[in-house]
Scaffold this motif. Structure first.
Motif, mmCIF file in Angstrom:
data_model
loop_
_atom_site.group_PDB
_atom_site.id
_atom_site.type_symbol
_atom_site.label_atom_id
_atom_site.label_comp_id
_atom_site.label_asym_id
_atom_site.label_seq_id
_atom_site.Cartn_x
_atom_site.Cartn_y
_atom_site.Cartn_z
ATOM 1 N N VAL A 27 -80.061 6.612 83.014
ATOM 2 C CA VAL A 27 -79.639 5.212 83.044
ATOM 3 C C VAL A 27 -78.152 5.152 83.377
ATOM 4 C CG1 VAL A 27 -79.458 3.050 81.768
ATOM 5 C CG2 VAL A 27 -81.368 4.615 81.313
ATOM 6 N N GLU A 28 -77.827 4.426 84.431
ATOM 7 C CA GLU A 28 -76.443 4.258 84.845
ATOM 8 C C GLU A 28 -75.983 2.829 84.538
ATOM 9 O OE1 GLU A 28 -73.663 4.178 88.888
ATOM 10 O OE2 GLU A 28 -75.852 4.145 89.009
ATOM 11 N N GLN A 29 -74.987 2.725 83.691
ATOM 12 C CA GLN A 29 -74.411 1.418 83.382
ATOM 13 C C GLN A 29 -73.309 1.095 84.389
ATOM 14 O OE1 GLN A 29 -72.147 -1.036 79.765
ATOM 15 N NE2 GLN A 29 -72.453 1.164 79.577
ATOM 16 N N VAL A 30 -73.358 -0.109 84.946
ATOM 17 C CA VAL A 30 -72.336 -0.561 85.894
ATOM 18 C C VAL A 30 -71.732 -1.851 85.352
ATOM 19 C CG1 VAL A 30 -71.854 -1.318 88.247
ATOM 20 C CG2 VAL A 30 -73.567 0.464 87.843
ATOM 21 N N ASN A 31 -70.428 -1.837 85.113
ATOM 22 C CA ASN A 31 -69.717 -3.023 84.649
ATOM 23 C C ASN A 31 -68.521 -3.254 85.545
ATOM 24 O OD1 ASN A 31 -67.246 -4.035 82.731
ATOM 25 N ND2 ASN A 31 -69.167 -5.084 82.276
ATOM 26 N N LEU A 32 -68.403 -4.469 86.055
ATOM 27 C CA LEU A 32 -67.374 -4.795 87.030
ATOM 28 C C LEU A 32 -66.602 -6.038 86.587
ATOM 29 C CD1 LEU A 32 -69.683 -4.409 90.151
ATOM 30 C CD2 LEU A 32 -68.035 -2.725 89.320
ATOM 31 N N PRO A 33 -65.351 -6.195 87.079
ATOM 32 C CA PRO A 33 -64.566 -7.375 86.708
ATOM 33 C C PRO A 33 -65.221 -8.689 87.095
ATOM 34 C CG PRO A 33 -63.156 -5.697 87.654
ATOM 35 C CD PRO A 33 -64.574 -5.230 87.858
ATOM 36 N N ASP A 34 -65.962 -8.710 88.199
ATOM 37 C CA ASP A 34 -66.593 -9.951 88.654
ATOM 38 C C ASP A 34 -68.066 -9.680 88.921
ATOM 39 O OD1 ASP A 34 -66.947 -12.531 89.378
ATOM 40 O OD2 ASP A 34 -65.725 -12.471 91.186
ATOM 41 N N THR A 35 -68.771 -9.322 87.875
ATOM 42 C CA THR A 35 -70.143 -8.821 87.991
ATOM 43 C C THR A 35 -71.066 -9.779 88.732
ATOM 44 O OG1 THR A 35 -69.936 -7.497 85.986
ATOM 45 C CG2 THR A 35 -72.168 -8.068 86.694
ATOM 46 N N TYR A 36 -71.011 -11.061 88.407
ATOM 47 C CA TYR A 36 -72.019 -11.979 88.932
ATOM 48 C C TYR A 36 -71.763 -12.349 90.391
ATOM 49 C CZ TYR A 36 -73.086 -11.793 84.091
ATOM 50 O OH TYR A 36 -73.384 -11.301 82.850
ATOM 51 N N THR A 37 -70.500 -12.277 90.831
ATOM 52 C CA THR A 37 -70.218 -12.426 92.258
ATOM 53 C C THR A 37 -70.768 -11.224 93.020
ATOM 54 O OG1 THR A 37 -68.221 -13.714 91.828
ATOM 55 C CG2 THR A 37 -68.406 -12.676 93.993
#
Length: 335
Positions: free
Chosen positions: A95-105
Protein backbone atom coordinates in the motif's frame (compact mmCIF):
# COMPACT_ATOMS: atom_id res chain seq x y z
CA UNK A 1 -12.60 6.79 2.02
CA UNK A 2 -13.64 5.70 -1.45
CA UNK A 3 -12.54 3.54 -4.32
CA UNK A 4 -12.38 4.40 -7.99
CA UNK A 5 -13.23 2.15 -10.88
CA UNK A 6 -12.44 2.49 -14.55
CA UNK A 7 -13.50 -0.95 -15.70
CA UNK A 8 -11.25 -2.76 -13.25
CA UNK A 9 -14.00 -3.60 -10.78
CA UNK A 10 -12.97 -7.21 -10.31
CA UNK A 11 -9.48 -6.16 -9.27
CA UNK A 12 -10.79 -3.51 -6.98
CA UNK A 13 -13.27 -5.85 -5.34
CA UNK A 14 -10.31 -8.00 -4.29
CA UNK A 15 -8.89 -4.93 -2.61
CA UNK A 16 -12.13 -3.89 -0.95
CA UNK A 17 -11.10 -5.61 2.25
CA UNK A 18 -8.05 -3.36 2.34
CA UNK A 19 -10.26 -0.30 2.37
CA UNK A 20 -12.42 -1.41 5.27
CA UNK A 21 -9.46 -2.61 7.33
CA UNK A 22 -7.60 0.65 6.78
CA UNK A 23 -10.68 2.61 7.69
CA UNK A 24 -11.54 0.72 10.85
CA UNK A 25 -7.97 0.51 12.12
CA UNK A 26 -7.38 4.20 11.48
CA UNK A 27 -10.45 4.95 13.53
CA UNK A 28 -8.95 3.02 16.44
CA UNK A 29 -5.59 4.76 16.17
CA UNK A 30 -7.12 8.24 16.04
CA UNK A 31 -5.48 11.22 14.40
CA UNK A 32 -1.86 10.34 15.13
CA UNK A 33 0.90 12.89 14.62
CA UNK A 34 0.56 15.91 12.41
CA UNK A 35 2.56 16.52 9.24
CA UNK A 36 3.35 19.85 7.68
CA UNK A 37 1.31 20.65 4.57
CA UNK A 38 4.36 21.25 2.43
CA UNK A 39 6.33 18.18 3.45
CA UNK A 40 3.76 15.54 4.27
CA UNK A 41 4.09 12.30 2.36
CA UNK A 42 4.04 8.54 2.63
CA UNK A 43 6.95 6.22 3.00
CA UNK A 44 8.28 7.19 -0.43
CA UNK A 45 8.32 10.95 0.14
CA UNK A 46 5.52 11.44 -2.37
CA UNK A 47 5.35 14.26 -4.87
CA UNK A 48 2.93 14.90 -7.70
CA UNK A 49 5.26 13.24 -10.18
CA UNK A 50 5.69 10.23 -7.93
CA UNK A 51 1.94 9.81 -7.59
CA UNK A 52 1.45 9.76 -11.33
CA UNK A 53 4.45 7.59 -12.12
CA UNK A 54 3.69 4.91 -9.52
CA UNK A 55 -0.06 4.64 -10.01
CA UNK A 56 0.23 1.28 -11.78
CA UNK A 57 3.57 0.07 -10.50
CA UNK A 58 4.26 -2.96 -8.34
CA UNK A 59 3.79 -5.73 -10.88
CA UNK A 60 7.51 -6.59 -10.97
CA UNK A 61 7.55 -7.39 -7.24
CA UNK A 62 4.76 -9.94 -7.51
CA UNK A 63 2.74 -8.00 -4.95
CA UNK A 64 -0.65 -6.35 -5.34
CA UNK A 65 0.05 -2.62 -5.42
CA UNK A 66 -2.57 -0.31 -3.96
CA UNK A 67 -2.28 3.45 -4.20
CA UNK A 68 -4.04 5.41 -1.48
CA UNK A 69 -4.36 9.12 -2.30
CA UNK A 70 -5.43 11.25 0.65
CA UNK A 71 -5.62 14.97 1.33
CA UNK A 72 -5.22 15.28 5.10
CA UNK A 73 -1.59 16.04 6.03
CA UNK A 74 -2.33 15.75 9.75
CA UNK A 75 -3.31 12.09 9.19
CA UNK A 76 -0.21 10.94 7.29
CA UNK A 77 1.55 9.42 10.28
CA UNK A 78 -1.60 7.68 11.53
CA UNK A 79 -2.31 6.22 8.10
CA UNK A 80 1.29 5.04 7.82
CA UNK A 81 0.95 3.13 11.10
CA UNK A 82 -2.20 1.45 9.79
CA UNK A 83 -0.55 0.63 6.47
CA UNK A 84 2.47 -0.91 8.21
CA UNK A 85 0.24 -3.07 10.40
CA UNK A 86 -1.79 -4.16 7.40
CA UNK A 87 1.27 -5.01 5.30
CA UNK A 88 2.71 -7.11 8.14
CA UNK A 89 -0.43 -9.23 8.09
CA UNK A 90 -0.69 -9.19 4.28
CA UNK A 91 2.87 -9.41 2.90
CA UNK A 92 1.61 -9.93 -0.66
CA UNK A 93 0.03 -6.44 -0.72
CA UNK A 94 1.92 -3.16 -0.96
CA UNK A 95 0.00 0.00 0.00
CA UNK A 96 1.44 3.33 -1.10
CA UNK A 97 0.15 6.43 0.65
CA UNK A 98 0.24 9.63 -1.43
CA UNK A 99 -0.37 12.99 0.25
CA UNK A 100 0.02 16.24 -1.64
CA UNK A 101 -0.41 19.95 -0.83
CA UNK A 102 -3.31 20.24 -3.28
CA UNK A 103 -4.63 16.70 -3.37
CA UNK A 104 -8.07 17.31 -4.84
CA UNK A 105 -6.80 19.47 -7.70
CA UNK A 106 -4.30 16.71 -8.51
CA UNK A 107 -7.08 14.13 -8.24
CA UNK A 108 -9.25 16.03 -10.72
CA UNK A 109 -6.33 16.28 -13.15
CA UNK A 110 -5.55 12.60 -12.87
CA UNK A 111 -9.15 11.54 -13.35
CA UNK A 112 -9.39 13.60 -16.51
CA UNK A 113 -6.43 11.64 -17.91
CA UNK A 114 -7.72 8.32 -16.51
CA UNK A 115 -4.85 7.91 -14.03
CA UNK A 116 -6.99 6.38 -11.31
CA UNK A 117 -5.79 5.87 -7.71
CA UNK A 118 -7.18 2.70 -6.16
CA UNK A 119 -8.36 4.38 -2.96
CA UNK A 120 -8.76 8.00 -1.98
CA UNK A 121 -10.40 10.08 0.69
CA UNK A 122 -12.87 12.79 -0.22
CA UNK A 123 -15.80 14.79 1.14
CA UNK A 124 -19.14 13.40 -0.09
CA UNK A 125 -20.94 16.71 0.45
CA UNK A 126 -18.73 18.40 -2.14
CA UNK A 127 -20.34 18.79 -5.59
CA UNK A 128 -17.32 17.27 -7.36
CA UNK A 129 -17.73 14.05 -5.35
CA UNK A 130 -21.36 13.82 -6.44
CA UNK A 131 -20.26 14.22 -10.05
CA UNK A 132 -17.76 11.38 -9.65
CA UNK A 133 -20.43 9.10 -8.21
CA UNK A 134 -23.03 9.93 -10.85
CA UNK A 135 -20.53 9.45 -13.67
CA UNK A 136 -19.69 5.93 -12.49
CA UNK A 137 -16.05 6.70 -11.68
CA UNK A 138 -16.43 5.61 -8.05
CA UNK A 139 -17.03 1.99 -7.13
CA UNK A 140 -20.40 1.48 -5.45
CA UNK A 141 -20.04 -0.36 -2.14
CA UNK A 142 -23.72 -1.00 -1.44
CA UNK A 143 -24.38 -4.57 -0.29
CA UNK A 144 -20.73 -5.62 0.08
CA UNK A 145 -20.25 -8.16 2.89
CA UNK A 146 -17.65 -6.18 4.86
CA UNK A 147 -20.21 -3.43 5.46
CA UNK A 148 -21.76 -5.79 8.02
CA UNK A 149 -18.88 -4.82 10.31
CA UNK A 150 -19.78 -1.12 10.19
CA UNK A 151 -22.07 0.52 12.75
CA UNK A 152 -25.57 0.63 11.20
CA UNK A 153 -26.04 4.29 12.12
CA UNK A 154 -22.80 5.14 10.30
CA UNK A 155 -23.97 3.19 7.26
CA UNK A 156 -27.24 5.12 7.26
CA UNK A 157 -25.36 8.41 7.37
CA UNK A 158 -23.23 7.27 4.43
CA UNK A 159 -26.12 6.65 2.04
CA UNK A 160 -27.00 8.90 -0.87
CA UNK A 161 -30.57 10.04 -1.48
CA UNK A 162 -30.96 6.92 -3.63
CA UNK A 163 -29.83 4.70 -0.73
CA UNK A 164 -26.44 3.87 -2.26
CA UNK A 165 -23.06 3.80 -0.53
CA UNK A 166 -19.93 5.08 -2.23
CA UNK A 167 -17.84 5.98 0.79
CA UNK A 168 -17.54 5.51 4.54
CA UNK A 169 -16.56 8.13 7.12
CA UNK A 170 -13.14 7.68 8.67
CA UNK A 171 -13.75 9.65 11.85
CA UNK A 172 -16.50 11.61 13.56
CA UNK A 173 -15.24 15.09 14.39
CA UNK A 174 -16.59 18.20 16.01
CA UNK A 175 -15.70 21.88 15.94
CA UNK A 176 -15.27 24.42 18.68
CA UNK A 177 -12.99 27.04 20.20
CA UNK A 178 -9.40 26.29 21.17
CA UNK A 179 -8.20 28.38 24.13
CA UNK A 180 -4.64 28.78 25.40
CA UNK A 181 -5.11 28.02 29.11
CA UNK A 182 -1.63 29.24 29.97
CA UNK A 183 -2.47 32.69 28.62
CA UNK A 184 -5.86 32.69 30.33
CA UNK A 185 -4.15 31.99 33.65
CA UNK A 186 -1.39 34.54 33.01
CA UNK A 187 -3.95 37.30 32.39
CA UNK A 188 -6.32 36.13 35.12
CA UNK A 189 -9.16 35.48 32.66
CA UNK A 190 -12.01 33.00 33.19
CA UNK A 191 -13.01 30.36 30.66
CA UNK A 192 -15.79 31.90 28.54
CA UNK A 193 -19.15 30.18 28.68
CA UNK A 194 -21.09 32.26 26.15
CA UNK A 195 -20.31 34.05 22.91
CA UNK A 196 -20.56 37.37 24.73
CA UNK A 197 -18.03 36.21 27.32
CA UNK A 198 -15.66 35.16 24.54
CA UNK A 199 -15.91 38.63 23.01
CA UNK A 200 -15.36 40.21 26.45
CA UNK A 201 -12.22 38.08 26.83
CA UNK A 202 -10.89 39.16 23.44
CA UNK A 203 -11.57 42.81 24.26
CA UNK A 204 -9.33 42.48 27.31
CA UNK A 205 -6.49 40.89 25.30
CA UNK A 206 -6.89 42.97 22.13
CA UNK A 207 -3.84 45.13 22.87
CA UNK A 208 -1.63 42.16 23.65
CA UNK A 209 0.52 40.60 20.95
CA UNK A 210 -0.37 37.08 22.10
CA UNK A 211 -4.04 37.86 22.73
CA UNK A 212 -5.37 37.56 19.18
CA UNK A 213 -8.10 35.34 17.78
CA UNK A 214 -6.36 33.41 15.00
CA UNK A 215 -7.64 32.85 11.47
CA UNK A 216 -6.24 30.81 8.56
CA UNK A 217 -7.80 32.65 5.61
CA UNK A 218 -5.11 31.43 3.21
CA UNK A 219 -6.90 28.08 3.42
CA UNK A 220 -10.40 29.24 2.51
CA UNK A 221 -12.00 25.97 3.64
CA UNK A 222 -11.44 27.11 7.23
CA UNK A 223 -13.74 30.09 6.61
CA UNK A 224 -16.67 28.26 5.04
CA UNK A 225 -16.39 25.55 7.69
CA UNK A 226 -16.59 28.19 10.40
CA UNK A 227 -19.56 29.90 8.76
CA UNK A 228 -21.25 26.53 8.25
CA UNK A 229 -20.91 25.68 11.95
CA UNK A 230 -22.07 29.09 13.10
CA UNK A 231 -25.11 28.84 10.86
CA UNK A 232 -25.85 25.30 11.96
CA UNK A 233 -25.72 26.28 15.62
CA UNK A 234 -27.94 29.31 15.10
CA UNK A 235 -30.49 27.29 13.16
CA UNK A 236 -30.55 24.59 15.83
CA UNK A 237 -31.29 27.25 18.42
CA UNK A 238 -33.98 28.98 16.36
CA UNK A 239 -35.72 25.85 15.11
CA UNK A 240 -36.06 27.30 11.61
CA UNK A 241 -35.47 25.22 8.46
CA UNK A 242 -31.93 25.70 7.14
CA UNK A 243 -32.54 23.81 3.88
CA UNK A 244 -35.81 25.61 3.17
CA UNK A 245 -34.24 29.03 3.66
CA UNK A 246 -31.34 28.32 1.33
CA UNK A 247 -33.65 26.80 -1.27
CA UNK A 248 -35.69 30.01 -1.08
CA UNK A 249 -32.52 32.06 -1.61
CA UNK A 250 -31.65 29.93 -4.62
CA UNK A 251 -35.10 30.42 -6.16
CA UNK A 252 -35.11 34.15 -5.48
CA UNK A 253 -37.96 34.00 -2.97
CA UNK A 254 -35.74 35.25 -0.13
CA UNK A 255 -32.62 37.34 0.27
CA UNK A 256 -29.78 36.31 2.56
CA UNK A 257 -29.84 39.67 4.32
CA UNK A 258 -33.46 39.05 5.34
CA UNK A 259 -32.69 35.81 7.21
CA UNK A 260 -31.76 36.43 10.87
CA UNK A 261 -29.50 33.39 11.22
CA UNK A 262 -27.38 34.34 8.22
CA UNK A 263 -27.11 37.96 9.36
CA UNK A 264 -26.11 36.90 12.87
CA UNK A 265 -23.49 34.41 11.66
CA UNK A 266 -21.96 37.10 9.41
CA UNK A 267 -21.92 39.53 12.32
CA UNK A 268 -20.13 36.99 14.50
CA UNK A 269 -17.53 36.32 11.81
CA UNK A 270 -16.84 40.05 11.36
CA UNK A 271 -16.72 40.64 15.09
CA UNK A 272 -14.18 37.87 15.58
CA UNK A 273 -12.16 39.22 12.64
CA UNK A 274 -11.80 42.51 14.51
CA UNK A 275 -9.63 40.61 17.04
CA UNK A 276 -7.56 38.70 14.46
CA UNK A 277 -3.80 38.57 14.06
CA UNK A 278 -1.98 41.00 11.77
CA UNK A 279 -2.11 38.92 8.58
CA UNK A 280 -5.03 36.46 8.70
CA UNK A 281 -5.23 36.25 4.89
CA UNK A 282 -1.60 35.22 4.65
CA UNK A 283 -1.91 32.53 7.32
CA UNK A 284 -2.45 28.87 6.40
CA UNK A 285 -4.05 26.22 8.58
CA UNK A 286 -0.70 24.62 9.56
CA UNK A 287 0.75 28.05 10.33
CA UNK A 288 -2.24 28.96 12.48
CA UNK A 289 -1.81 25.76 14.50
CA UNK A 290 1.92 26.49 14.85
CA UNK A 291 1.23 30.05 16.00
CA UNK A 292 -1.27 28.88 18.60
CA UNK A 293 1.09 26.15 19.82
CA UNK A 294 3.86 28.71 20.22
CA UNK A 295 1.70 31.15 22.19
CA UNK A 296 1.15 33.67 19.40
CA UNK A 297 -2.63 33.66 19.80
CA UNK A 298 -5.08 33.07 22.61
CA UNK A 299 -7.89 31.34 20.70
CA UNK A 300 -9.12 30.06 17.34
CA UNK A 301 -12.10 28.19 15.93
CA UNK A 302 -11.45 24.80 14.35
CA UNK A 303 -12.17 21.09 14.40
CA UNK A 304 -10.69 18.32 16.51
CA UNK A 305 -8.29 17.53 13.65
CA UNK A 306 -6.20 20.57 14.70
CA UNK A 307 -5.27 18.82 17.95
CA UNK A 308 -2.38 16.67 16.62
CA UNK A 309 -0.90 19.68 14.81
CA UNK A 310 -0.74 21.61 18.08
CA UNK A 311 0.63 18.70 20.11
CA UNK A 312 3.36 17.99 17.61
CA UNK A 313 4.68 21.55 17.78
CA UNK A 314 4.29 21.98 21.53
CA UNK A 315 3.36 18.77 23.39
CA UNK A 316 3.52 20.54 26.77
CA UNK A 317 1.08 23.35 25.97
CA UNK A 318 -1.98 23.52 28.23
CA UNK A 319 -5.00 24.37 26.13
CA UNK A 320 -8.75 23.84 26.10
CA UNK A 321 -11.26 22.83 23.46
CA UNK A 322 -14.79 24.06 24.10
CA UNK A 323 -17.58 22.44 22.13
CA UNK A 324 -20.25 24.36 20.28
CA UNK A 325 -23.24 22.72 21.88
CA UNK A 326 -26.61 22.26 20.22
CA UNK A 327 -28.74 23.90 22.90
CA UNK A 328 -28.68 27.17 24.74
CA UNK A 329 -27.22 27.15 28.19
CA UNK A 330 -24.06 27.21 30.23
CA UNK A 331 -20.78 26.34 28.49
CA UNK A 332 -22.35 27.20 25.14
CA UNK A 333 -19.85 29.36 23.24
CA UNK A 334 -21.86 30.43 20.20
CA UNK A 335 -25.44 31.62 20.67
Amino acid sequence: MVELTNGRKDGFMKKAGIMIILLLTAGLLGCGNAADMETAGGKNGNTEATAAETADSGGSTGKVHVEFLQGKPESVDAYEKVINLFEQENPDIDVEQVNLPDTYTVLTTRLSSEEYPDLFNHFPLRPDFEVLAQSGQILELTGDDYLNHVNPSILEMSKTEEGKIYALPLTINTMGVYLNKELLDAYGLPIPETYEELIALLEKTADKEDGKFLFACKDTWTLWQMMDRLLGQLYMNSGNDFAADFAAIGSGEKRAEDIPEIVRAAQQMLELFSFSQEDPFGTSFPQMCDDFANGRGIAFFQGTWAYPNIKKVNPDLEFLFILCRQKKGKNHIFL
